[in-house]
Design a protein around this motif. Structure first.
Motif, PDB file in Angstrom:
ATOM      1  N   GLU A  16      64.723 -22.405 -64.113  1.00  0.00           N
ATOM      2  CA  GLU A  16      65.921 -22.454 -64.399  1.00  0.00           C
ATOM      3  C   GLU A  16      66.392 -23.793 -65.401  1.00  0.00           C
ATOM      4  O   GLU A  16      66.150 -24.784 -64.781  1.00  0.00           O
ATOM      5  CB  GLU A  16      67.061 -22.334 -62.831  1.00  0.00           C
ATOM      6  CG  GLU A  16      68.528 -22.365 -63.444  1.00  0.00           C
ATOM      7  CD  GLU A  16      69.151 -21.889 -62.032  1.00  0.00           C
ATOM      8  OE1 GLU A  16      69.413 -20.619 -61.952  1.00  0.00           O
ATOM      9  OE2 GLU A  16      69.591 -22.876 -61.377  1.00  0.00           O
TER      10      GLU A  16
ATOM     11  N   LEU B   5      75.552 -16.759 -52.001  1.00  0.00           N
ATOM     12  CA  LEU B   5      75.028 -16.049 -53.174  1.00  0.00           C
ATOM     13  C   LEU B   5      74.161 -17.121 -54.102  1.00  0.00           C
ATOM     14  O   LEU B   5      73.014 -16.646 -54.450  1.00  0.00           O
ATOM     15  CB  LEU B   5      75.885 -15.315 -54.049  1.00  0.00           C
ATOM     16  CG  LEU B   5      75.418 -14.356 -55.301  1.00  0.00           C
ATOM     17  CD1 LEU B   5      74.156 -13.532 -54.630  1.00  0.00           C
ATOM     18  CD2 LEU B   5      76.523 -13.876 -56.147  1.00  0.00           C
ATOM     19  N   HIS B   6      74.716 -18.297 -54.145  1.00  0.00           N
ATOM     20  CA  HIS B   6      74.073 -19.388 -55.099  1.00  0.00           C
ATOM     21  C   HIS B   6      72.730 -19.537 -54.307  1.00  0.00           C
ATOM     22  O   HIS B   6      71.603 -19.437 -54.681  1.00  0.00           O
ATOM     23  CB  HIS B   6      74.628 -20.482 -55.157  1.00  0.00           C
ATOM     24  CG  HIS B   6      75.581 -20.683 -56.112  1.00  0.00           C
ATOM     25  ND1 HIS B   6      75.269 -20.645 -57.569  1.00  0.00           N
ATOM     26  CD2 HIS B   6      76.924 -20.873 -56.226  1.00  0.00           C
ATOM     27  CE1 HIS B   6      76.338 -20.775 -58.211  1.00  0.00           C
ATOM     28  NE2 HIS B   6      77.396 -20.714 -57.454  1.00  0.00           N
TER      29      HIS B   6
ATOM     30  N   GLU C 145      73.219 -15.790 -65.489  1.00  0.00           N
ATOM     31  CA  GLU C 145      73.845 -15.623 -64.339  1.00  0.00           C
ATOM     32  C   GLU C 145      75.148 -16.568 -64.454  1.00  0.00           C
ATOM     33  O   GLU C 145      75.132 -17.601 -64.778  1.00  0.00           O
ATOM     34  CB  GLU C 145      72.929 -15.799 -63.182  1.00  0.00           C
ATOM     35  CG  GLU C 145      71.883 -15.117 -62.850  1.00  0.00           C
ATOM     36  CD  GLU C 145      71.223 -15.635 -61.516  1.00  0.00           C
ATOM     37  OE1 GLU C 145      71.507 -14.725 -60.400  1.00  0.00           O
ATOM     38  OE2 GLU C 145      70.308 -16.406 -61.413  1.00  0.00           O
TER      39      GLU C 145
ATOM     40  N   SER D 276      66.546 -18.472 -54.234  1.00  0.00           N
ATOM     41  CA  SER D 276      65.035 -18.235 -53.491  1.00  0.00           C
ATOM     42  C   SER D 276      64.174 -18.066 -54.368  1.00  0.00           C
ATOM     43  O   SER D 276      62.731 -18.364 -54.034  1.00  0.00           O
ATOM     44  CB  SER D 276      65.254 -17.369 -52.395  1.00  0.00           C
ATOM     45  OG  SER D 276      65.620 -16.059 -53.275  1.00  0.00           O
TER      46      SER D 276
ATOM     47  N   ASP E 160      73.451  -6.698 -62.714  1.00  0.00           N
ATOM     48  CA  ASP E 160      74.294  -6.869 -61.508  1.00  0.00           C
ATOM     49  C   ASP E 160      75.678  -7.643 -61.752  1.00  0.00           C
ATOM     50  O   ASP E 160      75.713  -8.419 -62.459  1.00  0.00           O
ATOM     51  CB  ASP E 160      73.432  -7.840 -60.445  1.00  0.00           C
ATOM     52  CG  ASP E 160      73.730  -7.706 -59.040  1.00  0.00           C
ATOM     53  OD1 ASP E 160      74.609  -6.809 -58.788  1.00  0.00           O
ATOM     54  OD2 ASP E 160      73.269  -8.561 -58.325  1.00  0.00           O
TER      55      ASP E 160
ATOM     56  N   ASN F 274      65.774 -18.478 -66.678  1.00  0.00           N
ATOM     57  CA  ASN F 274      67.272 -18.419 -66.276  1.00  0.00           C
ATOM     58  C   ASN F 274      67.958 -19.365 -66.742  1.00  0.00           C
ATOM     59  O   ASN F 274      67.551 -20.624 -66.561  1.00  0.00           O
ATOM     60  CB  ASN F 274      66.860 -18.184 -64.682  1.00  0.00           C
ATOM     61  CG  ASN F 274      68.278 -17.537 -64.205  1.00  0.00           C
ATOM     62  OD1 ASN F 274      68.700 -16.356 -64.524  1.00  0.00           O
ATOM     63  ND2 ASN F 274      68.899 -18.463 -63.343  1.00  0.00           N
TER      64      ASN F 274
ATOM     65  N   ALA G  62      72.064 -20.375 -65.504  1.00  0.00           N
ATOM     66  CA  ALA G  62      73.093 -19.993 -64.764  1.00  0.00           C
ATOM     67  C   ALA G  62      74.330 -21.061 -64.933  1.00  0.00           C
ATOM     68  O   ALA G  62      74.020 -22.066 -65.174  1.00  0.00           O
ATOM     69  CB  ALA G  62      72.758 -19.951 -63.190  1.00  0.00           C
TER      70      ALA G  62
ATOM     71  N   GLN H 119      67.190 -14.426 -68.452  1.00  0.00           N
ATOM     72  CA  GLN H 119      68.118 -13.780 -67.698  1.00  0.00           C
ATOM     73  C   GLN H 119      69.439 -14.865 -67.546  1.00  0.00           C
ATOM     74  O   GLN H 119      69.171 -16.214 -67.613  1.00  0.00           O
ATOM     75  CB  GLN H 119      67.983 -13.689 -66.102  1.00  0.00           C
ATOM     76  CG  GLN H 119      68.661 -13.335 -65.071  1.00  0.00           C
ATOM     77  CD  GLN H 119      67.976 -12.972 -63.846  1.00  0.00           C
ATOM     78  OE1 GLN H 119      67.738 -11.789 -63.605  1.00  0.00           O
ATOM     79  NE2 GLN H 119      67.965 -14.049 -63.112  1.00  0.00           N
TER      80      GLN H 119
ATOM     81  N   ARG I 162      75.103 -10.776 -63.826  1.00  0.00           N
ATOM     82  CA  ARG I 162      73.570 -10.899 -63.883  1.00  0.00           C
ATOM     83  C   ARG I 162      73.479 -10.288 -65.226  1.00  0.00           C
ATOM     84  O   ARG I 162      73.508  -8.893 -65.215  1.00  0.00           O
ATOM     85  CB  ARG I 162      73.031 -10.900 -62.895  1.00  0.00           C
ATOM     86  CG  ARG I 162      71.345 -11.316 -63.196  1.00  0.00           C
ATOM     87  CD  ARG I 162      70.448 -11.428 -62.091  1.00  0.00           C
ATOM     88  NE  ARG I 162      70.409 -10.482 -61.053  1.00  0.00           N
ATOM     89  CZ  ARG I 162      69.951  -9.108 -61.095  1.00  0.00           C
ATOM     90  NH1 ARG I 162      69.178  -8.934 -62.100  1.00  0.00           N
ATOM     91  NH2 ARG I 162      70.024  -8.270 -60.351  1.00  0.00           N
TER      92      ARG I 162
ATOM     93  N   TYR J 279      80.573 -12.499 -60.328  1.00  0.00           N
ATOM     94  CA  TYR J 279      79.402 -12.757 -60.432  1.00  0.00           C
ATOM     95  C   TYR J 279      78.712 -11.566 -61.622  1.00  0.00           C
ATOM     96  O   TYR J 279      79.092 -10.693 -61.215  1.00  0.00           O
ATOM     97  CB  TYR J 279      78.481 -12.837 -59.192  1.00  0.00           C
ATOM     98  CG  TYR J 279      76.929 -12.906 -59.494  1.00  0.00           C
ATOM     99  CD1 TYR J 279      76.299 -13.869 -60.050  1.00  0.00           C
ATOM    100  CD2 TYR J 279      76.230 -11.686 -59.241  1.00  0.00           C
ATOM    101  CE1 TYR J 279      75.063 -14.162 -60.115  1.00  0.00           C
ATOM    102  CE2 TYR J 279      74.728 -11.803 -59.387  1.00  0.00           C
ATOM    103  CZ  TYR J 279      74.231 -12.830 -59.796  1.00  0.00           C
ATOM    104  OH  TYR J 279      73.096 -12.801 -60.174  1.00  0.00           O
TER     105      TYR J 279
ATOM    106  N   ARG K 121      70.209 -16.389 -54.637  1.00  0.00           N
ATOM    107  CA  ARG K 121      69.446 -16.318 -56.057  1.00  0.00           C
ATOM    108  C   ARG K 121      68.644 -17.434 -56.216  1.00  0.00           C
ATOM    109  O   ARG K 121      67.538 -17.494 -57.106  1.00  0.00           O
ATOM    110  CB  ARG K 121      70.574 -16.218 -57.231  1.00  0.00           C
ATOM    111  CG  ARG K 121      71.613 -17.394 -57.504  1.00  0.00           C
ATOM    112  CD  ARG K 121      72.309 -17.670 -58.454  1.00  0.00           C
ATOM    113  NE  ARG K 121      72.687 -18.764 -59.161  1.00  0.00           N
ATOM    114  CZ  ARG K 121      71.899 -19.663 -59.678  1.00  0.00           C
ATOM    115  NH1 ARG K 121      70.675 -19.139 -60.198  1.00  0.00           N
ATOM    116  NH2 ARG K 121      72.155 -20.732 -60.007  1.00  0.00           N
TER     117      ARG K 121
END
Length: 186
Positions: free
Chosen positions: A124, A35-36, A144, A41, A171, A5, A7, A142, A183, A181, A39
């Motif tokens: 990440e 939200l940070h 973000e 988690s 998203d 990922n 971001a 991905q 994604r 945001y 995401r």
């Protein structure tokens, strides 16, 4: 096998910092910070460079905890618990702050593939310089982005030159302050 990922919080014109290196304009409000946290988690490993590692040490400083909100304390706990791979040719192993922090002198595409393959969850890759080759090589699964409604006109770009890839929007969320945001996946 994990997933890679990338971001970033970016300006409308695609920068993570202005021409003076300032990124204070990107500070998240409470909703964006939530939200940070959500995401993150699924993120089990962070790959980052030396400068970002030093910047993020704020979250490991017990003296800062008293001034933090509950959400910031949750992020600080996440940051202390996550496995970190720090890419640096100048740091010493003795400068690692935790047994979860691993120093790696350089980072090639084979290293990234190996890290992702050996990880359960999301890896990440943090920062445009550290992520550049992985983005160019289409290794990122991905993306973000938190797009801030500001035009900087120059600075540090979030994406490297020479990267080309078609993505699928998975998203989106718009916040009251105009931040969006996004994604994207393969």
């Amino acid at each position: 096998m994990g997933m890679l990922n990338y971001a970033a919080t970016i300006s409308l014109d695609g920068y993570i910092a202005d021409s003076a290196g300032d990124f204070q304009w990107a500070a998240p409000n409470e909703d964006i910070f939530a939200l940070h946290l959500a995401r993150l988690s699924g993120v089990t490993t962070e790959i980052l460079g030396r400068r970002t590692y030093h910047l993020m040490q704020y979250w490991e400083d017990p003296a800062q905890r008293a001034e933090m909100t509950e959400a910031e304390q949750d992020f600080a706990q996440y940051w202390q618990d996550v496995h970190k791979i720090i890419v640096s040719s100048t740091l010493a192993a003795s400068q690692m702050r935790s047994d979860r922090d691993r120093l790696q002198r350089d980072l090639c595409l084979a290293d990234i593939r190996r890290i992702v393959a050996a990880t359960d969850g999301v890896v990440e890759i943090f920062g445009p310089t550290t992520a550049a080759e992985a983005i160019r090589a289409c290794l990122v699964d991905q993306f973000e982005f938190f797009v801030i409604p500001i035009v900087l006109g120059g600075g540090r770009k979030a994406l490297p030159e020479g990267a080309y890839r078609k993505l699928r929007l998975e998203d989106t969320r718009t916040f009251a302050n105009g931040t969006v945001y996004l994604r994207y996946g393969r």
